[in-house]
Design an enzyme around this catalytic site. Structure first.
Site, PDB file in Angstrom:
ATOM      1  N   ASP A 453     -45.022  50.140 -24.173  1.00  0.00           N
ATOM      2  CA  ASP A 453     -44.212  49.891 -25.368  1.00  0.00           C
ATOM      3  C   ASP A 453     -44.935  49.101 -26.454  1.00  0.00           C
ATOM      4  O   ASP A 453     -44.537  49.159 -27.623  1.00  0.00           O
ATOM      5  CB  ASP A 453     -42.900  49.207 -24.982  1.00  0.00           C
ATOM      6  CG  ASP A 453     -41.873  50.209 -24.470  1.00  0.00           C
ATOM      7  OD1 ASP A 453     -42.038  51.412 -24.763  1.00  0.00           O
ATOM      8  OD2 ASP A 453     -40.916  49.812 -23.788  1.00  0.00           O
ATOM      9  N   TYR A 537     -34.289  52.379 -25.740  1.00  0.00           N
ATOM     10  CA  TYR A 537     -34.002  51.189 -24.940  1.00  0.00           C
ATOM     11  C   TYR A 537     -33.944  49.930 -25.784  1.00  0.00           C
ATOM     12  O   TYR A 537     -34.653  49.799 -26.785  1.00  0.00           O
ATOM     13  CB  TYR A 537     -35.064  50.992 -23.859  1.00  0.00           C
ATOM     14  CG  TYR A 537     -34.622  51.495 -22.502  1.00  0.00           C
ATOM     15  CD1 TYR A 537     -33.499  50.959 -21.892  1.00  0.00           C
ATOM     16  CD2 TYR A 537     -35.314  52.495 -21.846  1.00  0.00           C
ATOM     17  CE1 TYR A 537     -33.070  51.422 -20.653  1.00  0.00           C
ATOM     18  CE2 TYR A 537     -34.892  52.965 -20.609  1.00  0.00           C
ATOM     19  CZ  TYR A 537     -33.772  52.422 -20.024  1.00  0.00           C
ATOM     20  OH  TYR A 537     -33.336  52.870 -18.805  1.00  0.00           O
TER      21      TYR A 537
HETATM   22 CU   LIG Z   1     -34.352  52.125 -17.252  1.00  0.00          CU
END
Ligand SMILES: [Cu+2]
Length: 829
Positions: A453, A537
């Site tokens: 990320d 997310y």
């Molecule tokens: Cu997850």
């Protein structure tokens, strides 16, 4: 009042509306109930029970016209400490005072502190310097083509540690502020990515631009995705989607492009080699229909790959189309021909399905369900009765003998520097570095997804990290802005990204009760909270400071899972088709594939100073003699041992750099010690690193990602600190996995770590097997680690704070400062 020097009973409140219940010691003592005989305990119990019932009746009947919360000071014990010369304001609707709203943050500009994140002004200055020096070439400074040269990212390049320590501890010169800038150089004859150090900031006249990489060193195709490329990819796919119109209408509830489908979701990695750029994409419904969002729980069984290396988008083309995992079809025409020949399996979503998407996706109350009892009442709240107990100057924070600086940047995320407790340095740097996710699923273009990320930007990469009002932090929290560079508009923006507040733990930090003594301390923390969003997310990072010297770092995941299409006739699924080798069916048309979230942190402990060692304290079990022999030359078991077997400790100083894993069958404590500093008892002062992780790397060593992701193999990796080993991963390695260049294993070159400046790279995480409860929203899966004093203090480190303490027979009676209830004014977000 014994042992209570800071308390002054004679203080009277300037505001008569606030009643401070100050009682004499005699009155107070008369109310004690815990020191008497068992009979009095019973008596108190009965009185309490009756009183409780009466209060309950009163509360029930009184609640209808009550205008204030129950006041904790109505217990009527204790005294208050200090004065506040503020006149609390009174809310016109309610006859209850507002809490003193003393702003803990002064006007010190961020720029004046050494570790503060870059500000918008500094980012614009950096951009101007690079523009004027022809380092960037974009027309009107808004990139529209990959053939232009523009700024991808920028963030604070922290000062060299030795310079910072000299400045902070030895009256040295203040280090200048510098930016680290990533430039995408599409306009070069051989396009590449360059990194530069730009500064000192403050005055553009003496700033320099120093290259941190060599031209060509970072291959253009190993760069992160950016808005310009994604726009070009979308444009390229437009034609294919229009050609697929009848297939889409028939398969996907009469969906048409571009109105009803939004996402081409581009899955990493785009190949194993840095020269490759083969971007796999999957198509998904626009869950919010008119709003663009990355929900990833409405993915469809249509995927393909774009060949998109280099800067010339005219050379790009699509290939390897799949429909319901059937393919590959070389072109979209091949897919259409096969589809129309009726030789492949087809899917038909029911008519009207698309109209239900928003309802399924949006996280609001389901009005078809009855409200839970009392859910129409507001929930419990915390407040600061006499204003904050912390202060913030620039980004430097002080609370209860803790001192630290908040820092960070858009790629690697939040960081803290120069963390001190009671004047001692505990850590020089505590920083989020990267988050690794490895997915497995039975889906074309989606299997084997690896994300790192930091490559996308953890704090303001493609989406600003913004506090959600009254969700992320209490209303009284202090919000700090940080800035991020937006490559698509080549501009800098502020975001309300960090909140700081003191939290009531509502529990005992420590306690003891006996018939003669009752004591304890209510747990409270200072919290630095950073919620971020990376595509689908959301992550919430917490740094929690404890009164006793503990520091807890925690990461939680929320937001949308990355799902894959549930195929009711999937030939690879179990008999009832509700699960396959990679996960469960979690909704009408989605499965939740297994994946990991592994969080990599840099923990540069400095236990008092930078000369530290790393000790392993092994918990062993075996024969008594074996245990004793670890410390002496004993040959016979002394007679007072009643068993032959025992558990015991073995102490090991780690001599060389190494990566360590937790092992429940062979437990050991990880302790950073200062060999030269001893506590009152002669023991080396130290801090323990306690990973509270439920997962370790589960991929085999020969998995293609394991070099780039080597930080996920260990829970704690100990290395000798080097300025050039700033992060535990490289943001380019996900796109060059066959030959990564900045991974943690590279740092393990057997150097001595005894009495050295050591860095501990801590990785914690969890396996995530999504279940139906993860839709639409993942509810807080979490992991973290504790830094805990380990013989650092001579005794429990909380006895310079007001405690709760009562004992019979002497005058030891002490309480926390009393207070009146108040309501918190809403923080301006
Ligand atoms: Cu997850």
């Amino acid at each position: 009042m014994a042992d209570n020097p800071g308390f002054d009973e004679s203080i009277s409140n300037p505001d008569s509306s606030r009643k401070y219940r100050v009682q004499s010691e005699e009155q107070t003592k008369s109310q004690c109930f815990i020191f008497c005989s068992h009979l009095s305990v019973l008596f108190v119990f009965v009185v309490g029970l009756v009183g409780g019932i009466l209060i309950g009746i009163y509360a029930y009947h009184g609640s209808k016209d009550s205008t204030s919360c129950q006041n904790e000071s109505s217990q009527g014990i204790g005294t208050r400490t200090g004065t506040d010369n503020l006149t609390p304001t009174t809310s016109p609707q309610r006859n209850i005072v507002q809490c003193p709203n003393r702003n803990p943050k002064d006007d010190t500009p961020y720029e004046s502190t050494v570790f503060a994140p870059l500000t918008v002004n500094e980012m614009k200055m950096v951009s101007d310097i690079l523009w004027q020096g022809s380092y960037i070439t974009t027309v009107d400074r808004t990139p529209r083509s990959l053939k232009e040269t523009f700024i991808l990212y920028m963030y604070l390049l922290p000062p060299r540690k030795e310079d910072a320590i000299r400045y902070l501890y030895h009256n040295g010169m203040k280090p200048g502020r510098y930016a680290r800038v990533h430039i995408q150089r599409g306009a070069e004859q051989v396009p590449d990515i360059m990194e530069y150090k730009v500064g000192p900031l403050g005055s553009s006249s003496n700033a320099t631009v120093i290259p941190l990489t060599r031209p060509g060193e970072i291959h253009f195709n190993s760069r992160p995705y950016d808005g310009v490329e994604v726009t070009a990819l979308n444009r390229l796919l437009d034609g294919d989607m229009k050609a697929l119109e009848s297939l889409m209408r028939e398969s996907f509830d009469d969906a048409t492009f571009p109105d009803d489908l939004f996402i081409f979701f581009f899955n990493g990695p785009p190949g194993l080699k840095e020269t490759e750029r083969e971007t796999r994409f999957v198509i998904g419904f626009k869950g919010f229909q008119t709003i663009k969002d990355v929900d990833l729980i409405n993915l469809l069984p249509l995927s393909g790959t774009v060949h998109n290396p280099g800067t010339n988008t005219l050379d790009w083309y699509t290939h390897s189309y799949y429909y319901l995992n059937q393919g590959p079809y070389r072109t979209v025409s091949d897919l259409i021909a096969e589809y129309n020949s009726n030789t492949i399996r087809k899917v038909r979503l029911p008519a009207g399905y698309r109209n239900t998407l928003q309802k399924r996706l949006f996280s609001e109350r389901d009005e078809s369900l009855p409200l839970r009892e009392y859910a129409d009442r507001p929930g419990a709240r915390s407040y600061m009765p006499q204003g904050p107990r912390f202060s913030i100057s620039g980004t430097k924070v002080k609370w209860m003998d803790w001192n630290f600086h908040i820092s960070g940047g858009q790629l690697n995320g939040p960081a803290l520097f120069d963390i001190r407790f009671k004047g001692n340095r505990i850590a020089y740097e505590l920083a989020v570095n990267d988050i690794a996710l490895e997915y497995a699923m039975d889906a074309s273009a989606q299997n084997g997804i690896i994300y790192m990320d930091a490559t996308y930007g953890i704090m303001g990469g493609d989406t600003p990290s913004t506090i959600i009002r009254d969700v992320d932090c209490p209303s009284y929290a202090t919000i700090l802005n940080t800035s991020y560079w937006h490559s698509f508009s080549q501009n800098a923006f502020d975001m309300k990204s960090i909140c700081v507040f003191e939290e009531d733990g509502q529990e005992a930090l420590w306690r003891h009760f006996s018939t003669n003594f009752a004591g304890g301390m209510r747990n409270r923390h200072l919290v630095v909270r950073v919620p971020v969003v990376i595509g689908n997310y959301d992550y919430i990072f917490d740094f929690k400071f404890y009164i006793d010297g503990k520091l807890y770092t925690n990461a939680k995941a929320s937001g949308y899972i990355q799902a894959s299409f549930w195929d009711e006739h999937n030939p690879h699924a179990s008999g009832d088709k509700t699960r396959d080798a990679f996960g469960y069916r979690v909704s009408d048309y989605q499965t939740g594939p297994i994946h990991d979230h592994m969080f990599g942190f840099k923990v540069d402990m400095d236990v008092i100073d930078s000369n530290n060692s790393f000790e392993l304290v092994h918990w062993k079990a075996g024969d008594i003699l074996d245990a004793l022999k670890t410390q002496s030359n004993i040959t016979q078991v002394p007679p007072y041992f009643i068993y032959n077997q025992t558990r015991y400790l073995e102490y090991e100083t780690m001599r060389r750099e190494a990566g360590l894993r937790l092992n429940y069958d062979n437990q050991k404590l990880f302790v950073v010690v200062n060999e030269n500093m001893r506590n009152k008892w002669g023991v080396k002062r130290g801090y323990q690193i306690v990973p509270l992780s439920t997962a370790a790397q589960s991929l085999p060593e020969n998995h293609p990602a394991m070099k780039a992701l080597s930080f996920t193999k260990y829970h704690v990796t100990v290395t000798k600190r080097k300025e050039e080993e700033q992060y535990l991963s490289s943001i380019y390695d996900i796109n060059r996995m066959d030959n990564p260049k900045g991974y943690l294993d590279l740092m393990l070159d057997n150097e001595s770590i005894v009495n050295e400046d050591v860095v501990n790279w801590v990785t914690v995480g969890f396996l995530h097997v999504p279940t139906s409860e993860d839709l639409p929203m993942t509810v807080r899966v979490e992991s973290g680690f504790m830094l805990k004093p380990f013989n650092f203090f001579d005794t429990t480190a909380t006895f310079d704070m007001p405690q709760y303490s009562e004992s019979q027979g002497n005058n030891n009676v002490e309480y926390e400062p009393t207070f009146d209830a108040c309501i918190e004014p809403n923080t301006e977000y």
